[in-house]
Design an enzyme around this catalytic site. Structure first.
Site, mmCIF file in Angstrom:
data_model
loop_
_atom_site.group_PDB
_atom_site.id
_atom_site.type_symbol
_atom_site.label_atom_id
_atom_site.label_comp_id
_atom_site.label_asym_id
_atom_site.label_seq_id
_atom_site.Cartn_x
_atom_site.Cartn_y
_atom_site.Cartn_z
ATOM 1 C CG ASP A 443 -1.919 1.098 1.254
ATOM 2 O OD1 ASP A 443 -1.736 2.092 0.521
ATOM 3 O OD2 ASP A 443 -2.897 0.995 2.019
ATOM 4 C CG HIS A 444 3.114 4.033 -3.177
ATOM 5 N ND1 HIS A 444 4.038 4.730 -2.424
ATOM 6 C CD2 HIS A 444 3.707 3.805 -4.383
ATOM 7 C CE1 HIS A 444 5.128 4.917 -3.140
ATOM 8 N NE2 HIS A 444 4.974 4.361 -4.332
ATOM 9 N NE ARG A 445 -4.156 3.773 1.234
ATOM 10 C CZ ARG A 445 -5.349 3.286 1.546
ATOM 11 N NH1 ARG A 445 -6.412 4.091 1.535
ATOM 12 N NH2 ARG A 445 -5.493 2.018 1.872
ATOM 13 C CB CYS A 447 6.124 2.580 3.325
ATOM 14 S SG CYS A 447 5.909 1.121 2.272
#
Length: 473
Positions: A443-445, A447
Site C-alpha cells: 500500500d503506497h499510502r 510507505c
C-alpha cells in the site's frame, strides 16, 4: 403446550446470513440442551449450532444448501416438559420467555463485548426482510411461536428446579464458545459469566481454561451484492446461459475482500530474483542431522519475513481513513503472520498470532496446524481474519511470479515463486543455481518505494545468506 422456535443467532462475524450445510437431527427426534442440531457455513467457518433447550423437534426450517438470514427461524422444538401424551393434540401456549431465551435476548440487546472473535454485537432492532441488505438484526435470538390461547397454567412457565436444570441452556449463545468449552472439558454451568445477567462470553471460557485475555477486535468483511436473476439467454453475448451459481459463503467474502482491496488501496509492486541455493543446502544439512524436526522452507521464509518486518515496521501497519481529510496509520505491537492456504472450499489465509515470538521450528508447527485446520473447516474466524501481513507461496502451483492482491485491510503481501534451476552469475562465472522470485505488493499510502525495496532486499539477502541472518534471530 409450548413450542420454542430458535432463530439463527449472530455467529459473531458481522454477517447477515449463513448457508445450511447439513441437519444433524430430524423432525420427531428428542434432543438435549447443547446438542448440535445443524451445521452452517458462514463466510469463513463451518460451525455446529447447538439447541438452547431440550425437547422434541417439531419443525426444521430450511433444507440443506439453503441460505438462512440471521434472525430467521432455524428449528422449532416442543419442550420435553410440555410434550403431549400419545395421540394428544393441543395448541401451543403463549410464549412466556424461558431463561435461556432471555439470556439470548439480553446479549443481543446489550452487546456482548466479545462474542466470537473479539468484537461485540451492537444494540440492534428487528432484522430487515431484504436478505442482502445490512439492515439491523433482530432483537432476540429465541422466541416463542405465536399460538392460540391456552389455559393459564403452563408447565414450562414455572418448572420444578430439576426440570429447569434439564430444559434451560447455560447463558451462552455462541456455538464456538460452547464448542471451546466442550473441547476443553469446561462445564458451562461452572463458568462465571461477565456479560449482562451473568451471560457467558468467550473471554470467560478462556479465563477458565488458562487465564488468558480475549482476542482483539476484528472488523467484519463487507458483503457483496446478490447474484442476478437466472435467464435463458445472455443479452450481451446472445449465448445461452449454461448455469448460474450464486456467489455466497466463502467465495462471496473473498470476492468482497479482493474488490475492497483493489478499489481502496493504491498498490505498488516490487520484485527481485533470489539465489536460494544456500538456503536449500542449509536445510538439507539440517535434515541429514535431524530428519524428524527440520522446519520446512516456508518456516524459514516466514522467519526471514518477520526479521524484515522488525527492520521495516511500516509494512506491518494499517491505513485507516477518517472523516474528511483525517486518516491514520495504525501500528501493531507484534505480527500476526498470515499465509495463503488453498483448500477445497477456496483460498483461506490463516494467521499465526504473535509470530515474531516463534522460532523456525515453532513456526513450522503452527503452519502445519493451521493449514490442516483450514482444510478441514475447523479454523476459527479469529484465525482467518486477524492477520497483519501475508506471506503467499504461489510457487507450489508451478508459477514464477504474481502481482498478488493485498489481503484487505492489510498493507502488504509478499509472494514467493517456484524454486528452479537457472543459470546465474556467481563470482564472475555462470553457474546453475536454485533460483526463485520474490514479489512484494504494498500500500503506497503507508510507505514509499525505498522502504518497500529495503524490506524486499533484506529478505532476499537472508535467503541468499541464511546463516548470518539466523545467527541474529
Amino acid at each position: 403446550m409450548s413450542v420454542r422456535t430458535f432463530l439463527l443467532p449472530d455467529l459473531g462475524e458481522g454477517l447477515t446470513d449463513a448457508e445450511l450445510v447439513n441437519w444433524l437431527v430430524a423432525e420427531g427426534d428428542t434432543i438435549a440442551v447443547d446438542q448440535p442440531v445443524a451445521e452452517v457455513e458462514t463466510a469463513k467457518s463451518l460451525v455446529e449450532v447447538p439447541s438452547p433447550f431440550a425437547g422434541v423437534v417439531q419443525t426444521l426450517h430450511g433444507a440443506a444448501g439453503e441460505s438462512i438470514d440471521v434472525g430467521k427461524p432455524l428449528i422449532s422444538v416442543r419442550t420435553t416438559a410440555d410434550a403431549p401424551a400419545p395421540g394428544e393434540t393441543s395448541p401451543s401456549a403463549p410464549g412466556d420467555p424461558d431463561p435461556a431465551g432471555e439470556a439470548y435476548r439480553q446479549e443481543e440487546r446489550a452487546g456482548s463485548g466479545n462474542v466470537l472473535i473479539g468484537y461485540g454485537t451492537p444494540d440492534q432492532t428487528s432484522h430487515g426482510t431484504n436478505r442482502r441488505t445490512r439492515a439491523p438484526r433482530r432483537a432476540s435470538a429465541v422466541q416463542a411461536v405465536p399460538a392460540a390461547p391456552a389455559p393459564a397454567a403452563v408447565a414450562i412457565a414455572d418448572p420444578a428446579p430439576a426440570a429447569a436444570a434439564t430444559l434451560e441452556a447455560p447463558r451462552c449463545i455462541n456455538p464456538l464458545v460452547r464448542r471451546l468449552a466442550r473441547e476443553s472439558g469446561i462445564a458451562l454451568r461452572t463458568v462465571d459469566g461477565t456479560g449482562p445477567d451473568g451471560l457467558i462470553l468467550r473471554r470467560d471460557v478462556e479465563l477458565a481454561i488458562s487465564g488468558g485475555s480475549p482476542d482483539t477486535a476484528v472488523a467484519p468483511v463487507p458483503a457483496s451484492p446478490a447474484a442476478p436473476a437466472a435467464g435463458d439467454t445472455d443479452p450481451r453475448s446472445g449465448l445461452g446461459v449454461a448455469s448460474r451459481t450464486p456467489v455466497k459463503g466463502l467465495r462471496r467474502t473473498v470476492a468482497a475482500n479482493l474488490s475492497a482491496s483493489r478499489s481502496e488501496i493504491p498498490e505498488a509492486t516490487v520484485w527481485v530474483d533470489v539465489d536460494a541455493t544456500a538456503l536449500l543446502e542449509l536445510r538439507a544439512d539440517l535434515k541429514r542431522r535431524d530428519p524428524e524436526n527440520t522446519p520446512g522452507l516456508m518456516a524459514f521464509l516466514a522467519r526471514f519475513t518477520l526479521a524484515g518486518l522488525r527492520r521495516f515496521p511500516e509494512l506491518n501497519t494499517r491505513y485507516v481513513a477518517g472523516t474528511g481529510p483525517d486518516a491514520e496509520l495504525v501500528a501493531f505491537d507484534g505480527v500476526n503472520l498470515g499465509f495463503a492456504a488453498q483448500t477445497d472450499r477456496g483460498l483461506m489465509v490463516p494467521s499465526i498470532r504473535h509470530a515474531e515470538k516463534l522460532s523456525a521450528r515453532e513456526l513450522d508447527a503452527e503452519i502445519r496446524r493451521l493449514t490442516a485446520s483450514a482444510r478441514s473447516g475447523a479454523a476459527t474466524p479469529a484465525e482467518l481474519t486477524s492477520g497483519t501481513f501475508t506471506l503467499n507461496n504461489y510457487g507450489v502451483f508451478g508459477v514464477d511470479g504474481s502481482a498478488a492482491i493485498i489481503n484487505y485491510p492489510e498493507s502488504a503481501i509478499l509472494g514467493i515463486g517456484r524454486i528452479i534451476d537457472k543459470p546465474w552469475v556467481v563470482d564472475g562465472q555462470v553457474a546453475v543455481r536454485k533460483m526463485t522470485e520474490l514479489t512484494l505488493v504494498f500500500d503506497h499510502r503507508v510507505c514509499d518505494g525505498g522502504t518497500a525495496g529495503g524490506f524486499l532486499r533484506y529478505v532476499a539477502d537472508a535467503i541468499e545468506n541464511p546463516g548470518s541472518v539466523l545467527a541474529d534471530l
